[in-house]
Design an enzyme around this catalytic site. Structure first.
Site, PDB file in Angstrom:
ATOM      1  N   ASN A 260      54.300  68.536  51.941  1.00  0.00           N
ATOM      2  CA  ASN A 260      52.851  68.353  51.796  1.00  0.00           C
ATOM      3  C   ASN A 260      52.488  67.958  50.370  1.00  0.00           C
ATOM      4  O   ASN A 260      53.094  68.402  49.406  1.00  0.00           O
ATOM      5  CB  ASN A 260      52.108  69.633  52.188  1.00  0.00           C
ATOM      6  CG  ASN A 260      52.335  69.975  53.657  1.00  0.00           C
ATOM      7  OD1 ASN A 260      52.809  69.140  54.406  1.00  0.00           O
ATOM      8  ND2 ASN A 260      52.022  71.191  54.054  1.00  0.00           N
TER       9      ASN A 260
ATOM     10  N   ASP B  93      49.219  68.286  49.428  1.00  0.00           N
ATOM     11  CA  ASP B  93      47.842  68.788  49.293  1.00  0.00           C
ATOM     12  C   ASP B  93      47.652  69.867  48.225  1.00  0.00           C
ATOM     13  O   ASP B  93      46.512  70.215  47.892  1.00  0.00           O
ATOM     14  CB  ASP B  93      47.306  69.276  50.651  1.00  0.00           C
ATOM     15  CG  ASP B  93      48.170  70.362  51.306  1.00  0.00           C
ATOM     16  OD1 ASP B  93      48.838  71.123  50.584  1.00  0.00           O
ATOM     17  OD2 ASP B  93      48.156  70.443  52.556  1.00  0.00           O
TER      18      ASP B  93
ATOM     19  N   HIS C 223      57.514  65.183  48.555  1.00  0.00           N
ATOM     20  CA  HIS C 223      56.764  63.926  48.649  1.00  0.00           C
ATOM     21  C   HIS C 223      55.676  63.804  47.588  1.00  0.00           C
ATOM     22  O   HIS C 223      54.739  63.024  47.740  1.00  0.00           O
ATOM     23  CB  HIS C 223      56.181  63.772  50.068  1.00  0.00           C
ATOM     24  CG  HIS C 223      57.238  63.635  51.123  1.00  0.00           C
ATOM     25  ND1 HIS C 223      57.000  63.761  52.472  1.00  0.00           N
ATOM     26  CD2 HIS C 223      58.573  63.372  51.009  1.00  0.00           C
ATOM     27  CE1 HIS C 223      58.133  63.577  53.130  1.00  0.00           C
ATOM     28  NE2 HIS C 223      59.099  63.348  52.274  1.00  0.00           N
TER      29      HIS C 223
ATOM     30  N   THR D 251      56.489  70.893  60.773  1.00  0.00           N
ATOM     31  CA  THR D 251      56.900  69.501  60.524  1.00  0.00           C
ATOM     32  C   THR D 251      57.458  68.890  61.810  1.00  0.00           C
ATOM     33  O   THR D 251      58.164  69.551  62.561  1.00  0.00           O
ATOM     34  CB  THR D 251      57.929  69.374  59.385  1.00  0.00           C
ATOM     35  OG1 THR D 251      58.309  67.997  59.267  1.00  0.00           O
ATOM     36  CG2 THR D 251      59.176  70.219  59.586  1.00  0.00           C
TER      37      THR D 251
HETATM   38  N1  APR Z   1      51.031  75.359  62.866  1.00  0.00           N
HETATM   39  C1  APR Z   1      52.298  74.858  62.780  1.00  0.00           C
HETATM   40  N2  APR Z   1      52.621  73.613  63.113  1.00  0.00           N
HETATM   41  C2  APR Z   1      51.646  72.803  63.586  1.00  0.00           C
HETATM   42  C3  APR Z   1      50.315  73.246  63.716  1.00  0.00           C
HETATM   43  C4  APR Z   1      50.022  74.591  63.343  1.00  0.00           C
HETATM   44  N3  APR Z   1      48.789  75.094  63.436  1.00  0.00           N
HETATM   45  N4  APR Z   1      49.583  72.210  64.202  1.00  0.00           N
HETATM   46  C5  APR Z   1      50.409  71.178  64.358  1.00  0.00           C
HETATM   47  N5  APR Z   1      51.676  71.514  63.989  1.00  0.00           N
HETATM   48  C6  APR Z   1      52.882  70.696  63.973  1.00  0.00           C
HETATM   49  C7  APR Z   1      52.907  69.536  64.956  1.00  0.00           C
HETATM   50  O1  APR Z   1      53.364  69.977  66.228  1.00  0.00           O
HETATM   51  C8  APR Z   1      53.864  68.563  64.297  1.00  0.00           C
HETATM   52  O2  APR Z   1      55.210  68.803  64.715  1.00  0.00           O
HETATM   53  O3  APR Z   1      52.947  70.069  62.712  1.00  0.00           O
HETATM   54  C9  APR Z   1      53.747  68.896  62.802  1.00  0.00           C
HETATM   55  C10 APR Z   1      53.108  67.813  61.954  1.00  0.00           C
HETATM   56  O4  APR Z   1      53.900  66.659  61.966  1.00  0.00           O
HETATM   57  P1  APR Z   1      53.528  65.385  61.087  1.00  0.00           P
HETATM   58  O5  APR Z   1      52.110  65.017  61.273  1.00  0.00           O
HETATM   59  O6  APR Z   1      54.546  64.343  61.373  1.00  0.00           O
HETATM   60  O7  APR Z   1      53.685  65.924  59.588  1.00  0.00           O
HETATM   61  P2  APR Z   1      55.001  66.083  58.686  1.00  0.00           P
HETATM   62  O8  APR Z   1      56.178  66.419  59.526  1.00  0.00           O
HETATM   63  O9  APR Z   1      54.663  66.983  57.583  1.00  0.00           O
HETATM   64  O10 APR Z   1      55.165  64.600  58.153  1.00  0.00           O
HETATM   65  C11 APR Z   1      56.214  64.312  57.273  1.00  0.00           C
HETATM   66  O11 APR Z   1      55.375  62.105  56.997  1.00  0.00           O
HETATM   67  O12 APR Z   1      53.879  60.363  56.493  1.00  0.00           O
HETATM   68  C12 APR Z   1      54.712  61.313  56.015  1.00  0.00           C
HETATM   69  O13 APR Z   1      54.717  61.827  53.789  1.00  0.00           O
HETATM   70  C13 APR Z   1      54.113  62.232  54.998  1.00  0.00           C
HETATM   71  O14 APR Z   1      55.007  64.383  54.309  1.00  0.00           O
HETATM   72  C14 APR Z   1      54.624  63.599  55.421  1.00  0.00           C
HETATM   73  C15 APR Z   1      55.801  63.252  56.315  1.00  0.00           C
END
Ligand code: APR
Length: 230
Positions: free
Chosen positions: A91, A93, A108, A175
């Site tokens: 993240n 943020d 990142h 993630t």
């Molecule tokens: N608690 C836990 N997990 C959750 C929740 C919650 N309340 N709500 C959603 N999720 C899960 C979803 O099921 C999904 O698997 O969070 C995950 C978010 O996935 P992504 O949107 O792909 O985010 P992330 O994995 O952090 O992305 C990785 O992609 O674009 C890049 O650089 C950006 O760091 C980011 C990277």
């Protein structure tokens, strides 16, 4: 949980959902609304830095209005009570830090740092909107974020790998595990014999790696695992 000596929290966008920050790929996700090729890669920035900055300014304003949630707070408290805890986050943020986490490995980068592409200078900056987008007559500050196509910073990756090779408990939270090289990191903790837990309401491609999968939001799952930490 108190028997574990070296805990690693590996976090993604799902951790900040309970703070009101959308994920990238879920419904209402950032990359569902915006084409990353126009807003989150070096080519887009070279083509149209104002447009890329408008997008990032908007994200900074949205994030600045959000607060760390219970999951960020429990993780920070675990780190306070177990000093050899490492937080590795994808993240950008800054909510781990705002929840008082001390050391955070930001794979990142951070939306709250700026980098001058010419001099390499990196600065914290919390202005919303950013007052001065230029860092020189011909150059623009860029968010110190790993965009699509960028390499991760070597010292950041090294610090993450060190922690992963030593941890005895590995928690992977929120993630989708589809972005590399970050998505490869959980395997390292598995190979080194750590106890492994995934917290995610949905199954992910790496779910089979984990000894335990909690199909739940981050806050309630962490409150169950770490009672009395909040
Ligand atoms: N608690 C836990 N997990 C959750 C929740 C919650 N309340 N709500 C959603 N999720 C899960 C979803 O099921 C999904 O698997 O969070 C995950 C978010 O996935 P992504 O949107 O792909 O985010 P992330 O994995 O952090 O992305 C990785 O992609 O674009 C890049 O650089 C950006 O760091 C980011 C990277």
């Amino acid at each position: 949980m108190k028997d574990f000596k070296r805990i690693v929290f590996f976090t993604g966008a799902g951790l900040s959902v309970e703070s009101g920050i959308p994920t990238y790929r879920g419904s209402g996700g950032v990359w569902k609304q915006y084409n990353y090729q126009e807003y989150a890669c070096e080519e887009a920035f070279i083509r149209d830095p104002e447009k890329v900055w408008d997008f990032h300014d908007q994200r900074r304003a949205m994030i600045a209005d959000c607060q760390p949630n219970i999951a960020h707070k429990i993780i920070a408290e675990v780190q306070r009570r177990h000093p050899r805890t490492t937080i590795i986050t994808q993240n950008i943020d800054g909510l781990h830090q705002r929840a008082s986490a001390r050391k955070v490995i930001e794979l990142h980068g951070s939306i709250w740092r700026l980098r001058c592409p010419e001099s390499g200078v990196i600065e914290d900056n919390f202005e919303v909107p950013l007052a001065e987008r230029r860092c020189g007559r011909n150059s623009w500050w860029r968010p110190d974020i790993v965009w699509f196509g960028d390499a991760l910073r070597e010292e950041t990756t090294d610090a993450a790998l060190r922690a992963l090779r030593q941890c005895d408990l590995f928690l992977c939270i929120g993630t989708s595990a589809v972005v590399y090289p970050a998505a490869r990191m959980p395997q390292i903790a598995v190979d080194n014999g750590a106890e492994t837990i995934e917290i995610n309401p949905e199954k992910t491609p790496i779910s089979p790696l984990f000894q335990r999968c909690m199909r739940s939001s981050a806050g309630p799952a962490l409150a169950e695992l770490f009672p009395g930490y909040i």
